[in-house]
Design an enzyme around this catalytic site. Sequence first.
Site, PDB file in Angstrom:
ATOM      1  N   LYS A 127       0.810  -1.223   0.000  1.00  0.00           N
ATOM      2  CA  LYS A 127       0.000   0.000   0.000  1.00  0.00           C
ATOM      3  C   LYS A 127       0.845   1.277   0.000  1.00  0.00           C
ATOM      4  CE  LYS A 127      -4.102  -1.943   0.182  1.00  0.00           C
ATOM      5  NZ  LYS A 127      -5.108  -1.766  -0.844  1.00  0.00           N
ATOM      6  N   ASP A 128       2.142   1.162   0.265  1.00  0.00           N
ATOM      7  CA  ASP A 128       3.008   2.341   0.162  1.00  0.00           C
ATOM      8  C   ASP A 128       2.942   2.939  -1.243  1.00  0.00           C
ATOM      9  OD1 ASP A 128       3.777   1.763   2.733  1.00  0.00           O
ATOM     10  OD2 ASP A 128       5.900   1.457   2.277  1.00  0.00           O
TER      11      ASP A 128
END
Length: 342
Positions: free
Chosen positions: A53-54
Amino acid sequence: MGAHSDGMSTGITEGFSGAVGGTPLIRLHALSALTGCEILGKAEFMNPGGSVKDRAALGILQEAEASGQLKPGGTVVEGTAGNTGIGLTHLCNARGYRCLIVIPETQSAEKIGLLRSLGAEVRTVPAVPYSDPANYVRLSGRIAEETPGAVWANQFDNLANRRAHYGSTGPEIWQQTGGRLDAWVAATGTGGTYAGVALYLKEQDPRIRCVLADPCGSALYSWATDGTLKSEGNSITEGIGNSRVTANLEGAPIDDAVRIDDPMALRTIYGLLWQEGLFMGGSVGINVAAAVETARRLGPGHRIVTVLCDSGDRYRSRLYDPDWLAGRGLEQPQRTGTALIP
């Protein structure tokens, strides 16, 4: 997402943002031997915020900055099951923004505690369906509207999410495999990772099969196989599956779908730990088990890529706790000399 590309050649990155992406592909030896295929996992747990999700968080912030929506000292608001919120909070710290996270109270204590440790303002809310106005995603949108100088990250329907994967994850996989892969397999919550990579890979080679993995309790398996949104059963996995088709998933190529139940997902993550040394989160169990099933459907000699989204550290009190599992009617896998995945 080009932030990391310059740094990769010198080994020096520009801050946290520059360290996002550029993750290796890990060959899963035991499962490759079991299936006669080469099963590769994109090591997204190696991103600086600890998850895939970064990439979405960075893409969303970069587009909000470029459009002028997000200004210095502004606030980023998001409804998240955890990992997007963690990535956003890291990035907000690095870029000078406040971060407000709305999260269902059903998520693991590790993720909620980590968000608070990182400095996010965290509001836990009851877990209710998306159709309910009090749903965490819809509530986060209203809070953003009412907060001066705030932007709503809106990861489910903000196409910056899948563009981040189209621009980075997909090209990395294509380059790392030398353009030789037969299938892309991933579960989807927002749709960003699955769709962004699928769209990119199909453009490079239309023969690559794109396979949607789904837990029980999600409606996407039935949608992908017969066009109806209906769910069966439930799942302990966090952050994947959906009752609706998000804007990020809309229009993404889907050639096949695999539904994985909790016992199989558990056997998979314990097998990854004991046979590969990889300590992984629950959605990795869905992804890798679906990659194994895809290998069976294709037959030996194929190369299949999936995602190792995050580490097991965020789920120790749940997936790796025998009492928590027993309370949900699940048995903790036991270590034996045989392969865990039949």
